[in-house]
Design a protein around this motif. Structure first.
Motif, mmCIF file in Angstrom:
data_model
loop_
_atom_site.group_PDB
_atom_site.id
_atom_site.type_symbol
_atom_site.label_atom_id
_atom_site.label_comp_id
_atom_site.label_asym_id
_atom_site.label_seq_id
_atom_site.Cartn_x
_atom_site.Cartn_y
_atom_site.Cartn_z
ATOM 1 N N ALA A 160 -132.954 9.122 -1.575
ATOM 2 C CA ALA A 160 -133.625 9.538 -2.578
ATOM 3 C C ALA A 160 -135.251 9.256 -1.987
ATOM 4 O O ALA A 160 -136.610 9.903 -2.331
ATOM 5 C CB ALA A 160 -133.638 8.934 -3.395
ATOM 6 N N THR A 161 -134.683 8.404 -0.521
ATOM 7 C CA THR A 161 -136.667 8.235 0.209
ATOM 8 C C THR A 161 -136.450 9.126 1.352
ATOM 9 O O THR A 161 -137.584 9.455 1.257
ATOM 10 C CB THR A 161 -136.670 6.847 0.898
ATOM 11 O OG1 THR A 161 -135.064 6.801 1.239
ATOM 12 C CG2 THR A 161 -136.282 5.872 0.061
ATOM 13 N N ALA A 162 -136.281 9.339 2.266
ATOM 14 C CA ALA A 162 -136.401 9.995 3.504
ATOM 15 C C ALA A 162 -136.536 11.252 2.623
ATOM 16 O O ALA A 162 -136.695 12.676 3.169
ATOM 17 C CB ALA A 162 -135.395 9.531 4.591
ATOM 18 N N GLY A 163 -135.477 11.511 2.196
ATOM 19 C CA GLY A 163 -134.132 13.062 1.294
ATOM 20 C C GLY A 163 -135.948 13.757 0.697
ATOM 21 O O GLY A 163 -136.503 15.020 0.815
ATOM 22 N N ARG A 164 -136.763 12.936 -0.252
ATOM 23 C CA ARG A 164 -137.862 13.125 -1.553
ATOM 24 C C ARG A 164 -138.468 14.230 0.086
ATOM 25 O O ARG A 164 -139.488 14.863 -0.110
ATOM 26 C CB ARG A 164 -138.265 13.102 -1.521
ATOM 27 C CG ARG A 164 -139.213 13.179 -2.195
ATOM 28 C CD ARG A 164 -139.412 11.915 -3.955
ATOM 29 N NE ARG A 164 -139.654 10.830 -3.302
ATOM 30 C CZ ARG A 164 -140.608 10.017 -3.727
ATOM 31 N NH1 ARG A 164 -140.346 9.679 -5.742
ATOM 32 N NH2 ARG A 164 -140.784 8.528 -3.330
ATOM 33 N N THR A 165 -139.221 12.829 1.371
ATOM 34 C CA THR A 165 -140.128 13.888 1.989
ATOM 35 C C THR A 165 -139.405 14.630 3.291
ATOM 36 O O THR A 165 -140.344 15.866 3.162
ATOM 37 C CB THR A 165 -140.564 12.649 3.228
ATOM 38 O OG1 THR A 165 -140.433 10.794 2.966
ATOM 39 C CG2 THR A 165 -141.302 12.821 4.560
ATOM 40 N N VAL A 166 -138.516 15.231 3.533
ATOM 41 C CA VAL A 166 -137.901 16.395 4.203
ATOM 42 C C VAL A 166 -138.362 17.349 2.748
ATOM 43 O O VAL A 166 -138.617 19.041 3.300
ATOM 44 C CB VAL A 166 -136.318 15.922 4.244
ATOM 45 C CG1 VAL A 166 -135.557 17.678 4.963
ATOM 46 C CG2 VAL A 166 -136.014 15.186 5.932
ATOM 47 N N ALA A 167 -138.240 17.160 1.708
ATOM 48 C CA ALA A 167 -137.949 18.406 0.840
ATOM 49 C C ALA A 167 -139.226 18.752 0.624
ATOM 50 O O ALA A 167 -139.946 19.930 0.673
ATOM 51 C CB ALA A 167 -137.311 18.058 -0.402
#
Length: 341
Positions: A160-167
């Protein structure tokens, strides 16, 4: 069919060979290169051999890049994560990204001609983005692991945090790559396709493979880390909370509009030279000096008169009934300055 020419000083000659329509030019060129390479003093050049040597050069460069990059990246990851298991995760994602991206580009090539130069881009960019995205996710998961322990909650918070940055990063990079599709040159739009594919594939694999591995590894993500490394990592993590990058991030979040406008202005200034860009085709000059095609090209340019190795050919598909119009058009082209024929 062939035609012979002599150099200005009379010491060199070359034979210009042309293939009939429908001939297997690529296979014939390959065979000629092998046979003529056995003859002393003979070098093979021209567009056909040049493209073949470019392909061979790219293939060799890809192998060298991977042989050099993977060990170095493992050492860098080991220094960053201070854990052998965590250090292997970015390399795994990078390898999967490269293979998958090549597969996707291979499929796209069935519908759109992709330049061989796009293949040079995939390993470097694929490894770079994969390691970048893996750093985000692995670092965040280790933090959440300490806060919430192993389980779905730590993985959910990581995505939800780092994954959103990656996307968000992947969509930004892919969008920048798509901007190259406006150019008609094959190697440019091929680069755009390559950039977009690699960015999206790297994000997809990072967001699918890494969370699955987190669920399997749990605390073992920190395995194979000596106590001294763990203490050093803890000290570095504490220092990061008050370091330069922490303060810079806080500043950016405090003044997002001003930072965005300043950054855009700087990028526009740095990109201003692009307004004077001149596009050229790919020929033997992109090869190293040791390549036969490059040597032949240099010799023809310097030692011969009117021996251009990269001519511009104008081909006009037309019906037999249009012969008069085609002849008239050819006559106009023949009158252009420096037109060979």
């Amino acid at each position: 069919a062939g035609k012979t020419y002599t150099s200005k000083d009379g010491t060199k000659t070359y034979v210009a060979a042309f293939y009939r329509a429908g001939d297997h030019a690529n296979d014939t060129t390959h065979d000629l290169r092998d046979e003529l390479a056995k003859v002393d003093g003979v070098k093979v050049g021209g567009s056909g051999p040049a493209y073949q040597e470019v392909n061979e050069q790219v293939e060799g460069d890809l192998v060298k890049a991977e042989i050099i990059a993977f060990p170095l990246l493992f050492l860098v990851s080991l220094w960053v994560f201070r854990s052998a298991v965590a250090a292997l995760l970015p390399l795994l994602v990078g390898g999967l990204t490269i293979v998958t991206s090549l597969l996707v580009v291979r499929g796209i090539n069935e519908f759109v001609d992709i330049s061989i130069f796009a293949l040079n881009l995939i390993p470097g960019l694929g490894l770079g983005l994969s390691i970048d995205y893996s750093l985000f996710l692995v670092s965040r998961y280790r933090e959440e692991l300490e806060r919430h322990g192993p389980g779905a909650e730590a993985i959910r918070r990581t995505v939800a945090t780092a994954g959103r940055t990656v996307a968000f990063s992947a969509v930004t990079v892919a969008g920048a790559g798509l901007a190259l599709l406006v150019f008609p040159l094959r190697f440019l739009y091929s680069m755009g396709i390559g950039v977009s594919v690699v960015a999206l594939v790297a994000a997809a694999i990072s967001l699918v493979v890494l969370p699955a591995l987190f669920a399997v590894l749990q605390h073992r993500v920190n395995s194979l880390a000596p106590k001294r490394w763990q203490r050093a990592r803890a000290a570095e993590t504490a220092a990061e909370a008050h370091g330069f990058w922490y303060r810079l991030a806080r500043f950016v979040m405090r003044f997002p509009v001003g930072v965005a406008l300043t950054g855009t202005a700087i990028l526009l200034v740095l990109g201003a030279p692009f307004l004077g860009v001149k596009f050229t085709g790919v020929d033997a000059t992109v090869l190293p000096d040791s390549a036969s095609a490059h040597q032949v090209d240099t010799t023809l340019r310097t030692k011969f008169t009117g021996a251009d190795t990269s001519p511009i050919l104008v081909v006009v598909p037309a019906a037999e009934s249009d012969r008069t119009s085609v002849d008239a058009y050819a006559a106009k082209l023949r009158q252009l300055p420096e037109a060979a024929a």
